[in-house]
Design an enzyme around this catalytic site. Structure first.
Site, PDB file in Angstrom:
ATOM      1  CE  LYS A 171     -95.711 -10.061  18.390  1.00 16.54           C
ATOM      2  NZ  LYS A 171     -97.026 -10.292  19.024  1.00 16.54           N
ATOM      3  CD  GLU A 246     -84.977  -1.968  28.277  1.00 15.41           C
ATOM      4  OE1 GLU A 246     -84.670  -2.499  29.360  1.00 15.41           O
ATOM      5  OE2 GLU A 246     -84.370  -1.000  27.804  1.00 15.41           O
ATOM      6  CB  CYS A 280     -89.890  -6.173  33.684  1.00 13.06           C
ATOM      7  SG  CYS A 280     -89.913  -4.380  33.576  1.00 13.06           S
TER       8      CYS A 280
HETATM    9  P1  NAP Z   1     -92.832 -12.719  25.692  1.00  9.19           P
HETATM   10  O1  NAP Z   1     -93.526 -14.010  25.656  1.00  9.19           O
HETATM   11  O2  NAP Z   1     -91.354 -12.703  25.510  1.00  9.19           O
HETATM   12  O3  NAP Z   1     -93.555 -11.800  24.600  1.00  9.19           O
HETATM   13  C1  NAP Z   1     -93.182 -10.455  24.367  1.00  9.19           C
HETATM   14  C2  NAP Z   1     -93.529 -10.100  22.937  1.00  9.19           C
HETATM   15  O4  NAP Z   1     -92.700 -10.870  22.058  1.00  9.19           O
HETATM   16  C3  NAP Z   1     -94.977 -10.434  22.552  1.00  9.19           C
HETATM   17  O5  NAP Z   1     -95.435  -9.470  21.622  1.00  9.19           O
HETATM   18  C4  NAP Z   1     -94.806 -11.797  21.910  1.00  9.19           C
HETATM   19  O6  NAP Z   1     -95.876 -12.201  21.080  1.00  9.19           O
HETATM   20  C5  NAP Z   1     -93.528 -11.588  21.135  1.00  9.19           C
HETATM   21  N1  NAP Z   1     -92.848 -12.827  20.740  1.00  9.19           N
HETATM   22  C6  NAP Z   1     -92.961 -14.051  21.312  1.00  9.19           C
HETATM   23  N2  NAP Z   1     -92.168 -14.940  20.637  1.00  9.19           N
HETATM   24  C7  NAP Z   1     -91.576 -14.253  19.634  1.00  9.19           C
HETATM   25  C8  NAP Z   1     -90.653 -14.601  18.602  1.00  9.19           C
HETATM   26  N3  NAP Z   1     -90.176 -15.849  18.474  1.00  9.19           N
HETATM   27  N4  NAP Z   1     -90.256 -13.651  17.739  1.00  9.19           N
HETATM   28  C9  NAP Z   1     -90.697 -12.382  17.864  1.00  9.19           C
HETATM   29  N5  NAP Z   1     -91.582 -11.981  18.806  1.00  9.19           N
HETATM   30  C10 NAP Z   1     -91.995 -12.904  19.703  1.00  9.19           C
HETATM   31  O7  NAP Z   1     -93.106 -11.954  27.055  1.00  9.19           O
HETATM   32  P2  NAP Z   1     -94.514 -11.728  27.753  1.00  9.19           P
HETATM   33  O8  NAP Z   1     -94.889 -12.968  28.462  1.00  9.19           O
HETATM   34  O9  NAP Z   1     -95.468 -11.129  26.783  1.00  9.19           O
HETATM   35  O10 NAP Z   1     -94.120 -10.573  28.776  1.00  9.19           O
HETATM   36  C11 NAP Z   1     -93.603 -10.834  30.019  1.00  9.19           C
HETATM   37  C12 NAP Z   1     -92.089 -10.713  29.989  1.00  9.19           C
HETATM   38  O11 NAP Z   1     -91.708  -9.409  29.568  1.00  9.19           O
HETATM   39  C13 NAP Z   1     -91.500 -10.895  31.365  1.00  9.19           C
HETATM   40  O12 NAP Z   1     -90.345 -11.671  31.280  1.00  9.19           O
HETATM   41  C14 NAP Z   1     -91.156  -9.464  31.772  1.00  9.19           C
HETATM   42  O13 NAP Z   1     -90.152  -9.359  32.745  1.00  9.19           O
HETATM   43  C15 NAP Z   1     -90.754  -8.874  30.466  1.00  9.19           C
HETATM   44  N6  NAP Z   1     -90.828  -7.402  30.511  1.00  9.19           N
HETATM   45  C16 NAP Z   1     -89.664  -6.696  30.550  1.00  9.19           C
HETATM   46  C17 NAP Z   1     -89.697  -5.306  30.650  1.00  9.19           C
HETATM   47  C18 NAP Z   1     -88.434  -4.503  30.731  1.00  9.19           C
HETATM   48  O14 NAP Z   1     -88.485  -3.295  30.493  1.00  9.19           O
HETATM   49  N7  NAP Z   1     -87.296  -5.106  31.066  1.00  9.19           N
HETATM   50  C19 NAP Z   1     -90.925  -4.643  30.667  1.00  9.19           C
HETATM   51  C20 NAP Z   1     -92.094  -5.402  30.612  1.00  9.19           C
HETATM   52  C21 NAP Z   1     -92.038  -6.791  30.521  1.00  9.19           C
HETATM   53  P3  NAP Z   1     -97.054 -13.116  21.714  1.00  9.19           P
HETATM   54  O15 NAP Z   1     -98.040 -12.196  22.245  1.00  9.19           O
HETATM   55  O16 NAP Z   1     -97.551 -13.949  20.640  1.00  9.19           O
HETATM   56  O17 NAP Z   1     -96.414 -13.948  22.781  1.00  9.19           O
END
Ligand code: NAP
Length: 482
Positions: A171, A246, A280
Site C-alpha cells: 500500500k 521505521e 525521516c
Molecule cells: P503516515 O501518515 O504514517 O503514512 C505512512 C503510510 O501509512 C501511508 O501509506 C499512509 O496512508 C498509511 N497509513 C496511514 N494511516 C494508516 C492506518 N491507520 N493503517 C494503515 N496504514 C495507514 O506517514 P507520512 O506522513 O506518509 O510519512 C511521513 C512519516 O514517515 C514521518 O514521520 C517520517 O519520519 C516517517 N518516515 C520514516 C522512515 C524511516 O525509515 N524511519 C522513512 C521515511 C519516512 P495515507 O497515504 O493514506 O496517509
C-alpha cells in the site's frame, strides 16, 4: 514520461480499483498528473487470497534470486522514466529520484545475492540428536510505505519479502502511488508470478487498515509516522502478528568545537535541506558549541540562503517543492507556532509567491530543546540551532527526545566521535558525513523511531519464520517410557 493508466494491480490482474478516485498532482505546478482509483476492501481481500503462491516458495533459492536480479536490470533499463515519474508525483529533485531508482535496483540485486548465499544453521550438538535451525516464508506480507521516497522504500520491503518466498500486498501513500505501480509492472515483467504482488493505493484509514487487519496477512512492514505505527501495532498485538516499523525522527546533528567549518556546514545543510527536509533522518536539531555558536550560525544562514529553490525537473535545483500543498501549509503553520514559542527566524520562514508547493530553507534559534518545535517532527526544511556548553550538556539535550533515529557528529577527534556516538541514543550515527545509505548496513530506530531492523543481509530474516528441527540419532527408544 508514461503515466500508468488508471489501473491497480490486484491478485495478478491490472484493473480499476473499487474505491474512490485519487487525483495525483504535480506539486511543482499544481497541475493534475493522473487519476488512480483507490483499492477497496474487496480488492484487499482478493489480493490477500491470491498472494500465497507455493510454487514461488518452492523454487530453489538461486532460481528465485535469478528473477530478482532481473528486476534490478529492468529498473535500470527504465531508470530515467521512473525517476521522472517520481519527481513529477512527489516533487523531489531529479538528482535525488535518480539516486532512489538506482538504490531500488541495488536493493533487488542485494537481496537476490543474500538469498542465494543464505545458510541453514546446524546448531551445536548437545545430546543424541542433531539440531537444525531453518527459515520458511511467512506467507503473505503487507508493506505500507510513505510518500517521501516511494521507489526506494517499496523496494526495501518487496525485495526481501519476495526473496524470502512470500506474496506481498503493497500500500503506497495515497498521494504518490504512480511509481509504485510502475515498479510492479517491472516485477511482473521479470517473471515474478503475477498473484504474488498486489499494489493497493488508497487511504491509510481504509486500505491500510483493511490490509493490516486481514487474517491472511502474517506480517506488516511499515514505514511512516509514529502515531500511525502505534495504531498498526495495536492491531498487530491483537493478531499476535510480527511488525517492523521505521518511524519518525528529530535527529541531532552535532558540531564539536574542533570541527572543520567547511565540512560541517556542507554536511548540515545537506542533512536538513536535501529532500526539502522530508526525510525521516533529517538532522533537524543542530547543536553548536557555545564558544563557536555565532561563527557557525552565520555560516549556516549564509549557506541556507544560497540554496537554489526550483522544480524537481530542473538540473540545478537543490530545494524542490514539498509533496503537496497541504503539507506545505502544515510546515508553514509549524513555523508560525515556533514564532509563538519565541523562535527567531534567521532565514526563510515564509511561503514564497511562486506557483508550486515551495517552502524555503528555514533556520530558527532562541528555543529550548524542550519546546514543541524541538520535540516534534516537522518533516520539512526547518532546522533549529541549539547551543551546548560541554559534552554532558550536549548528550543530555541530544537524548532528550522521544525519538532515536539518527545522529550526525562533526569533529576531527576520533576519540570524541566514538564517545558521543556510543552515548547518543540513535539507530544510525554518521561521523563527518550525513544521510549516506548502504543496503548492506542494517537500519533501525531506537525509542519511538522504530521496531525491528531493515536492510542488511539479515533483513531477509524479518520476512521469514524460524523453525527448529531435531533429528534423533539413537537406534533404540527414548528411555523414559521403558
Ligand atoms: P503516515 O501518515 O504514517 O503514512 C505512512 C503510510 O501509512 C501511508 O501509506 C499512509 O496512508 C498509511 N497509513 C496511514 N494511516 C494508516 C492506518 N491507520 N493503517 C494503515 N496504514 C495507514 O506517514 P507520512 O506522513 O506518509 O510519512 C511521513 C512519516 O514517515 C514521518 O514521520 C517520517 O519520519 C516517517 N518516515 C520514516 C522512515 C524511516 O525509515 N524511519 C522513512 C521515511 C519516512 P495515507 O497515504 O493514506 O496517509
Amino acid at each position: 514520461m508514461t503515466v500508468p493508466a488508471d489501473e491497480i494491480l490486484v491478485a495478478g490482474r491490472w484493473r480499476r480499483g473499487g474505491g474512490a478516485p485519487l487525483e495525483c498532482v504535480d506539486p511543482a505546478t499544481g497541475e493534475p498528473l493522473a487519476v488512480v482509483h483507490a483499492a477497496s476492501a474487496r480488492d484487499v481481500d482478493d489480493a490477500a487470497q491470491a498472494a500465497a503462491v507455493p510454487e514461488w516458495a518452492a523454487l530453489l533459492p538461486h532460481e528465485r534470486a535469478r528473477v530478482l536480479m532481473r528486476v534490478g536490470d529492468l529498473i535500470e533499463r527504465d531508470a530515467d522514466e521512473l525517476a521522472l515519474l517520481q519527481t513529477r508525483n512527489t516533487g523531489k529533485a531529479l538528482r535525488e529520484t535518480r539516486a532512489l531508482v538506482a538504490s531500488a535496483a541495488a536493493t533487488f540485486r542485494f537481496y537476490a545475492a543474500a538469498l542465494e548465499t543464505m545458510e541453514t544453521a546446524l546448531t551445536p550438538q548437545r545430546g543424541p540428536y542433531l539440531t537444525m535451525s531453518v527459515y520458511e516464508p511467512i506467507g503473505v506480507v503487507g508493506a505500507i510505505t510513505p510518500w517521501n521516497s516511494p521507489i526506494a522504500s517499496d523496494a526495501q520491503k518487496i525485495a526481501p519479502a519476495l526473496a524470502a518466498g512470500n506474496g506481498v500486498l503493497l500500500k503506497p501513500a495515497e498521494a504518490t502511488p504512480l511509481v509504485s505501480l510502475a515498479l510492479a509492472r517491472l516485477v511482473l515483467e521479470a517473471g515474478v508470478p503475477a498473484p504474488l504482488l498486489s499494489v493497493l493505493p488508497g487511504s491509510g484509514s481504509v486500505v491500510g487498515d483493511a490490509l493490516v487487519r486481514h487474517p491472511l496477512v502474517g506480517k506488516v512492514a511499515f514505514t511512516g509516522g509514529t502515531s500511525t505505527g502505534r495504531a498498526i501495532g495495536r492491531i498487530a498485538a491483537e493478531k499476535i502478528m510480527p511488525v517492523t516499523m521505521e518511524l519518525g525522527g528529530k535527529s541531532p546533528t552535532i558540531v564539536c568545537p574542533d570541527a572543520s567549518a567547511e565540512q560541517a556546514v556542507a554536511g548540515i545543510l545537506y542533512g536538513i535541506f536535501s529532500s526539502t527536509g522530508q526525510s525521516c533522518i533529517a538532522g533537524s536539531r543542530i547543536f553548536l558549541p557555545a564558544a563557536r555558536y555565532d561563527e557557525f550560525r552565520d555560516l549556516l544562514v549564509a549557506g541556507a540562503s544560497r540554496l537554489r529553490l526550483g522544480p524537481g525537473v530542473a538540473g540545478d535545483t537543490q530545494v524542490a517543492p514539498l509533496v503537496t500543498f497541504a503539507h506545505r501549509d502544515r510546515v508553514a503553520a509549524l513555523v508560525d507556532r515556533a514564532r509563538e514559542e519565541g523562535a527567531r527566524v534567521l532565514c526563510g520562514g515564509a511561503v514564497p509567491s511562486s506557483a508550486g508547493a515551495y517552502y524555503p530553507p528555514t533556520l530558527l534559534e532562541g528555543l529550548p530543546n524542550t519546546s514543541k518545535t524541538c520535540q516534534e517532527e516537522i518533516f520539512g526544511p526547518v532546522g533549529v540551532l541549539l547551543p551546548y556548553v560541554d559534552e554532558d550538556d550536549l548528550v543530555r539535550q541530544a537524548n532528550d527526545s522521544v525519538y532515536g533515529l539518527a545522529c550526525g557528529i562533526w569533529t576531527a577527534d576520533y576519540r570524541r566521535a566514538w564517545r558521543i556516538a556510543r552515548r547518543v541514543e540513535a539507530g544510525t550515527v554518521w561521523i563527518n558525513t550525513y544521510k549516506q545509505f548502504s543496503i548492506s548496513t542494517p537500519f533501525s530506530g531506537m525509542k519511538e523511531s522504530g521496531l525491528g531492523v531493515d536492510k542488511g543481509r539479515d533483513g531477509i530474516l524479518g520476512y521469514m519464520r524460524q523453525k527448529s528441527v531435531y533429528w534423533g540419532l539413537d537406534e533404540g527408544p527414548l528411555p523414559w517410557a521403558g
